[in-house]
Design a protein around this motif. Sequence first.
Motif, PDB file in Angstrom:
ATOM      1  N   GLU A  60       0.832  -1.212   0.000  1.00  0.00           N
ATOM      2  CA  GLU A  60       0.000   0.000   0.000  1.00  0.00           C
ATOM      3  C   GLU A  60       0.860   1.252   0.000  1.00  0.00           C
ATOM      4  OE1 GLU A  60      -4.136  -1.386   2.201  1.00  0.00           O
ATOM      5  OE2 GLU A  60      -2.389  -0.878   3.458  1.00  0.00           O
ATOM      6  N   ARG A  99      -4.947   2.673  -0.455  1.00  0.00           N
ATOM      7  CA  ARG A  99      -5.424   1.644   0.456  1.00  0.00           C
ATOM      8  C   ARG A  99      -6.003   0.500  -0.370  1.00  0.00           C
ATOM      9  NH1 ARG A  99      -3.749   1.691   5.501  1.00  0.00           N
ATOM     10  NH2 ARG A  99      -5.723   0.937   6.386  1.00  0.00           N
ATOM     11  N   PHE A 157      -7.229  -2.381   1.177  1.00  0.00           N
ATOM     12  CA  PHE A 157      -8.289  -3.006   1.967  1.00  0.00           C
ATOM     13  C   PHE A 157      -8.858  -1.994   2.960  1.00  0.00           C
ATOM     14  CE2 PHE A 157      -5.518  -6.664   0.982  1.00  0.00           C
ATOM     15  CZ  PHE A 157      -6.442  -7.502   0.354  1.00  0.00           C
ATOM     16  N   GLN A 158     -10.157  -2.141   3.212  1.00  0.00           N
ATOM     17  CA  GLN A 158     -10.786  -1.452   4.331  1.00  0.00           C
ATOM     18  C   GLN A 158     -10.738  -2.399   5.519  1.00  0.00           C
ATOM     19  OE1 GLN A 158     -11.679   1.567   4.474  1.00  0.00           O
ATOM     20  NE2 GLN A 158     -12.110   2.288   2.397  1.00  0.00           N
ATOM     21  N   ARG A 159     -10.157  -1.959   6.624  1.00  0.00           N
ATOM     22  CA  ARG A 159      -9.994  -2.818   7.792  1.00  0.00           C
ATOM     23  C   ARG A 159     -10.850  -2.318   8.940  1.00  0.00           C
ATOM     24  NH1 ARG A 159      -5.134  -1.863   5.387  1.00  0.00           N
ATOM     25  NH2 ARG A 159      -3.687  -3.598   4.993  1.00  0.00           N
ATOM     26  N   THR A 160     -11.584  -3.237   9.565  1.00  0.00           N
ATOM     27  CA  THR A 160     -12.269  -2.958  10.816  1.00  0.00           C
ATOM     28  C   THR A 160     -11.869  -4.051  11.790  1.00  0.00           C
ATOM     29  OG1 THR A 160     -14.245  -4.288  10.352  1.00  0.00           O
ATOM     30  CG2 THR A 160     -14.232  -2.017   9.531  1.00  0.00           C
ATOM     31  N   LEU A 219     -12.516  -7.423   6.819  1.00  0.00           N
ATOM     32  CA  LEU A 219     -11.539  -6.874   5.883  1.00  0.00           C
ATOM     33  C   LEU A 219     -12.132  -6.997   4.499  1.00  0.00           C
ATOM     34  CD1 LEU A 219      -7.747  -7.517   5.842  1.00  0.00           C
ATOM     35  CD2 LEU A 219      -9.096  -8.046   3.805  1.00  0.00           C
ATOM     36  N   SER A 220     -12.213  -5.902   3.773  1.00  0.00           N
ATOM     37  CA  SER A 220     -12.804  -5.943   2.434  1.00  0.00           C
ATOM     38  C   SER A 220     -11.958  -5.101   1.492  1.00  0.00           C
ATOM     39  CB  SER A 220     -14.245  -5.419   2.461  1.00  0.00           C
ATOM     40  OG  SER A 220     -14.279  -4.099   2.950  1.00  0.00           O
ATOM     41  N   THR A 280     -10.813  -2.455  -1.295  1.00  0.00           N
ATOM     42  CA  THR A 280     -11.276  -1.164  -1.794  1.00  0.00           C
ATOM     43  C   THR A 280     -11.401  -1.240  -3.311  1.00  0.00           C
ATOM     44  OG1 THR A 280      -9.023  -0.342  -2.067  1.00  0.00           O
ATOM     45  CG2 THR A 280     -10.072   0.006   0.088  1.00  0.00           C
TER      46      THR A 280
END
Length: 300
Positions: A41, A47, A49-52, A56-57, A59
């Motif tokens: 990245e 980015r 991936f979107q991370r919580t 993880l999903s 972008t």
Amino acid sequence: MAYLENIRTFLRVYELGNMSAAARDLRISSAVASSRVSQLEDHLNVRLFQRTTRALSPTEHGNLFYRGATKIVEAVEEAEAEISNVTRSPRGTLFIAAPIGMGQRLIAPAIPAFKSANPLIEIRLRLSDRKVDLTGEGLDAAFFLGLPEDSTLKMRKIADCERVLCAAPDYLAQKGVPHGFEQLQSGEHDCLNMRYPGAPEFQWPLQTKAGLKRVAVRGPFESDHGDVLTEWALAGHGIILKPRFEIADHLASGRLVAVLDHEPPLPVQMGCLYPHRKHQDPKVRLFLDFMVGHIQASIG
């Protein structure tokens, strides 16, 4: 090589949808996997991936990069395959999937011998009775029993496997021995079914004097694990439909008894699926040639 490893790590995270799962798959720590993705990245300045804390999903940039990154790794693998052909020393890692019963009894026992003959090839074997997404999970090959649905993949047929309807003596003593498929269809007998998310309605294809009958059956228990069904049958909870190679020992010992021999199940196709791009990969060809020969010899 570091950049290429970062890309390969990104691909496994993308395909498996989980950093920890990808790390286990690659035999690295979650921290190393996360660091490789972060380095990628930083290099791309986006980015991926979107991370919580729970999910993880990818972008939009991640989806875009995945398509290009797949081509990069495929190109490298094709080049490595060409070198392997020249040096006659295939190397690399194979990701293989198989149904549990087939994998435990036919494939896993033969892998050490294959590894001994091909020391530069590593095998990652995944066993599951669910249907796998060969492309989405980054698999090199997936063995199956049944009819494959994905026509975009290449298929190598191994055999038509005999199947058997059987139950424990205790069950038959309590419920009686079925004399025709009508007794299964009417619900007089408990049938133990394989079921997993997305599975179609279950029918047992039986060869009768009137022709092929697809018999809708039901019973008190269902599972997505084939060996669980066998254990239930051994405990006297119902009738199972199984490839003979999976329950041959139980039939020989008398712990399971075949029923409806005059209306046997239709044999099930055994084969292996793999992506078209893997067709020329020497390590895939070597593995399939070895395993197909072993399986055919084992099941007669």
